[in-house]
Structure formats: C-alpha cells, structure tokens
Design a protein around this motif. Structure first.
Motif: not given
Length: 334
Positions: A37-47, A131-138
């Motif tokens: 879900p975090v990756i999908e939201r990030t890609e949406s905002v980048i687009y 991207q910060t949230d994604l790093g913390q999740l990893k």
C-alpha cells in the motif's frame, strides 16, 4: 500552419532522450506484503507530480502565439515521459504513455504558475514522507525476522526435561547368611513414573509401585530342606528411586540413545500377604534402602530399561535377609 508547426516540434521533443531519471521502487525479492500500500501511494503521488511538472514546463516552453503568419516556439527543457511512443497529434492533443495532455490545458498566467509550483512542493513533501514511512516499515520488518533469508538451523533445540511412565516384570529373592533359611526367585512386577532432566549428563527422579515375590524355605539344624515348611512370600512396596546417568551415545535431539545410570532408592512397605511362616507387617522393617544401577535404551518416545537392585538393609527385623532383584521395564516418555 502555426498549429501544425507546434505539434511537430512538441512530438520531436517528446521523443528525445529524457535526462530526468524516473523514480523507481525497490524490486528486491521479498514477501513484505505490508509495503505494497505504501509503494502504491508513493507511485501515485510521483505520477501526479510528473503531470504537474509537465504542465509547468509547457507554461514556459509554449508561449502565446504572436501576430503574423508564424508563431515563436521554443522548448527549454525536455518532457519527462519516455515510457512509450508518442502518437501522432490529433485535435490539438499529444498522447504519451497512459496520460493525455492538451496543449490548451497549460498554465498561462503567473498565479497559476505559482499554484503549480506550490503543488509540486507539496507533492515533494508528501513523497519524502512516504519514502520515510517505507524505510521505517522495512526496518521494522527486518528487525522482526532478521534471518528470514538465511538458512535454518540444522537442529531445533528441544526441552531437556521429559516425563515418562513404565511397567514390567522383576525377579527377586532374599540373600541371607543363615543356614536355616533359603530363598528362591519368583516373578514380581513394577510400574511407575519418572521425571528426567539434562543433556548427556542427566538426573532422574521417580516413584513406583513394586510387588516382590520369592519362595522361602526353612531348614533344620542339619541343613536338610523340609518340603512341608516352605511358603511364597509376597510383599508390596512404594519406592522412590533417585539416579544420575550418562548418555554415551545419543542423537542431537536426545530422543534416541543409550543410557547408563545408577543411584539409590528408598522403599516403604505397604503390606505383606499371608504366608505359612505367619509373617506379618510387624515382622518387616517399614523402610529399607537399596542401591541400583542399569542401562537404558531410548528409541524416540519408547524406552527400555534393565536394572539391578541390591539391598543394603535387612528386610526382616529378626532375620538377616536383604533384597536382590533384577527388573526390566518398557516405557513411554513425553
């Protein structure tokens, strides 16, 4: 004519190599489904950011037409889209990838340009936060399973404590140095439970019910056996054996192996059956001490033990007689 020249120029610029690298998402082979879900939201905002940047770029690269038969066209920076080919212009539109950008839908005044820039800043902030949230999740996922991709241990450690039950026959007689008495072995039985703990060196504590049976003969002064003076002596005890042992051979899970053990046991008399010698409970010592030793075999949950019991205290109060017994037991451990 101006429209045709503009569209042709824009199509040429769109096909040029892009100098802006498209943000990508890590493609590591992992099953972190919670990151999706975090990756999908990030890609949406980048687009969305790229669409906004494209509009802002067009606002600078496509000025309003000037009077005359020709229009001044200049392109200062390349278009970011390079994922797919550009279709031919149709009705004043250029199709790139999955998005359609209209040449008429661009910012044409300073207020709209400032609004687009603020939108890009907000989108940048949102992307950084995601991207910060994604790093913390990893990091959190890696901390909970640090050896997720490493090889599993060859042997899983087991609890060193086991509980078991057993039962089996015994062969017992009484040893005496008196010429007037003689004893022959008979078959008895025992059943019990135990707790065993340790590794190669272990300790074992148990409690068991034992039925001891023997044939007792009385002799005259000349040592001649009198057949009419004999009787079967049956006694019943509760015994508490305490042993220490060593496993010379065993598997790493301790479920299969060979045991050598020795110790002592305290026997408490419950009762003695009637007999021809008229021996009653009062003629026996209530408690006796025996030493014992034996070998055992573990085959998974199944156990087999053979032990020798050697009495060091007299069984009778008035006679010199000590227990000698060999026992065999088949058991099951948990």
């Amino acid at each position: 004519m101006n429209r045709i020249l503009f569209v042709a120029t824009l199509a040429f610029v769109t096909q040029a190599p892009s100098w802006a690298q498209q943000p990508t998402v890590s493609s590591e082979k992992t099953d972190l489904r919670t990151e999706a879900p975090v990756i999908e939201r990030t890609e949406s905002v980048i687009y969305e950011k790229r669409v906004t940047e494209k509009r802002l770029t067009h606002s600078f690269s496509i000025p309003a037409p000037v009077s005359g038969s020709t229009a001044s066209l200049s392109v200062d920076s390349p278009v970011y889209e390079s994922q797919s080919s550009v279709s031919l212009p149709r009705d004043g539109q250029v199709t790139t990838g999955s998005a359609v950008f209209s040449t008429a839908n661009v910012a044409s005044n300073p207020d709209e340009i400032r609004a687009l820039r603020k939108m890009i800043e907000a989108q940048n902030t949102k992307i950084d936060s995601m991207q910060t949230d994604l790093g913390q999740l990893k990091e959190a996922t890696t901390a909970t399973s640090p050896n997720r991709l490493s090889k599993p241990e060859k042997v899983l450690k087991r609890d060193n404590v086991s509980i078991g039950v057993y039962a089996g026959p015994n062969f017992s007689k009484y040893s005496t140095d008196q010429d007037s008495l003689e004893s022959k072995a008979r078959v008895g039985y025992q059943l019990g439970v135990y707790v065993r703990g340790g590794g190669r060196l272990f300790g074992q504590l148990g409690v068991e019910y034992v039925g001891v049976s023997s044939k007792l003969y009385s002799k005259d002064d000349k040592g001649t056996s009198l057949d009419d003076i004999n009787s079967t002596i049956n006694t019943h005890y509760v015994q508490i054996p305490l042993q220490i042992g060593f496993r010379p051979a065993m598997t790493q899970t301790k479920r299969t192996g060979i045991r050598i053990q020795a110790g002592a046991e305290l026997s408490y008399l419950l009762n003695a059956d009637k007999n021809d010698f008229n021996l009653t409970d009062d003629d026996y010592n209530k408690t006796v001490v025996n030493v014992l030793g034996g070998v055992g075999f573990d085959l998974g949950p199944v156990t087999l033990d053979v032990s020798y019991h050697h009495g060091i205290k007299d069984v009778y109060k008035a006679e010199n007689a000590k227990l000698r017994m060999v026992s065999a037991s088949l058991g099951f451990k948990f």
